[in-house]
Design an enzyme around this catalytic site. Structure first.
Site, short mmCIF file in Angstrom:
data_model
loop_
_atom_site.label_atom_id
_atom_site.label_comp_id
_atom_site.label_asym_id
_atom_site.label_seq_id
_atom_site.Cartn_x
_atom_site.Cartn_y
_atom_site.Cartn_z
N ARG A 75 0.79 -1.24 0.00
CA ARG A 75 0.00 0.00 0.00
C ARG A 75 0.82 1.29 0.00
NH1 ARG A 75 -4.53 0.07 4.46
NH2 ARG A 75 -2.75 -0.37 5.78
N ASP A 76 2.14 1.21 -0.08
CA ASP A 76 2.92 2.46 -0.11
C ASP A 76 4.19 2.28 -0.93
OD1 ASP A 76 3.25 5.14 0.43
OD2 ASP A 76 4.27 4.82 2.34
N ILE A 77 4.05 1.66 -2.10
CA ILE A 77 5.19 1.53 -3.01
C ILE A 77 5.51 2.90 -3.60
CG2 ILE A 77 6.12 0.37 -5.06
CD1 ILE A 77 5.40 -1.56 -2.85
#
Length: 240
Positions: A92-94
């Protein structure tokens, strides 16, 4: 965590969640966790030491990345994500800041601090809350981070790759049509791949991380090693 931060239960939970998520993934392209512990008011995680900086650091020093190098690094990230998704973890935070480089120039995926553990009944993300970094975030994640699946991570990989190649803001890339000037200068094969991977509907993107990686590997032979903006390629870990 600093003593002040450690007094906040939400931050302690996030630290523990990141460590638990990363510890569940055994993969050479995931930053290794060695220990998680507390001592008095000190809460900490012991991680692998990585000295190559992040992909964002690389860009700040050298400018846009050669296409073949960018694709190969994203293939490594996708391989790490395939392992994460297989055990029910969505990152969820690439983004370039969360992808590190080791001394060999290999990509290491880090910061699972807001990762969604699909099997965790106690996860605290409430429906309707968006989490992540907006410019790289899939449209469905902006509405409800809790319900996103692997396709949201694939979208973020694509926007990260776009930024590595162009240094242009990838926000709302799902709105860029076939003839959008935002695709200017990209090799046709990468334009096709990125347009598919940033489709508005999750079902229209690549089916999984492995399929996305295979498409990039096939593209490597075509794209070459000259940065799109004309920068001279540098040694990957040259500190200058």
């Amino acid at each position: 965590l600093s003593p002040q931060a450690a007094r906040r239960q939400a931050l302690r939970k996030r630290l523990n969640a990141e460590a638990r998520a990363m510890a569940r993934i055994s993969h050479p392209n995931v930053l290794r966790i060695y220990d998680i512990a507390s001592e008095g008011d000190r809460h900490y995680v012991v991680m692998e030491l990585v000295e190559g900086g992040s992909l964002m650091d690389w860009l700040k020093k050298r400018g846009p990345m050669p296409p073949d190098l960018a694709c190969r690094l994203m293939v490594q990230v996708l391989s790490a994500l395939a392992a994460a998704h297989a055990v029910g973890i969505i990152h969820r935070d690439i983004k370039p800041q969360n992808i590190l480089l080791d001394r060999r120039g290999a990509a290491l995926l880090a910061d699972f601090g807001i990762a969604l553990l699909a099997e965790d009944e106690m996860r605290s993300t409430r429906t309707g809350i968006a989490m992540g970094s907006f410019a790289y975030m899939a449209p469905e994640q902006r509405i409800d981070a809790r319900s996103v699946g692997p396709a949201a991570d694939l979208y973020a990989v694509a926007t990260s790759l776009y930024f590595l190649l162009t240094e242009a803001n990838p926000v709302d890339l799902f709105t860029a049509g076939q003839d959008s000037p935002r695709w200017k200068g990209l090799p046709p094969v990468l334009k096709r791949i990125l347009r598919r991977a940033t489709a508005h509907e999750p079902a229209d993107r690549f089916h999984n991380a492995r399929a996305f990686a295979e498409a990039l590997l096939e593209a490597v032979e075509e794209v070459g090693s000259t940065p799109l903006a004309g920068h001279t390629p540098s040694n990957l870990l040259d500190p200058r």
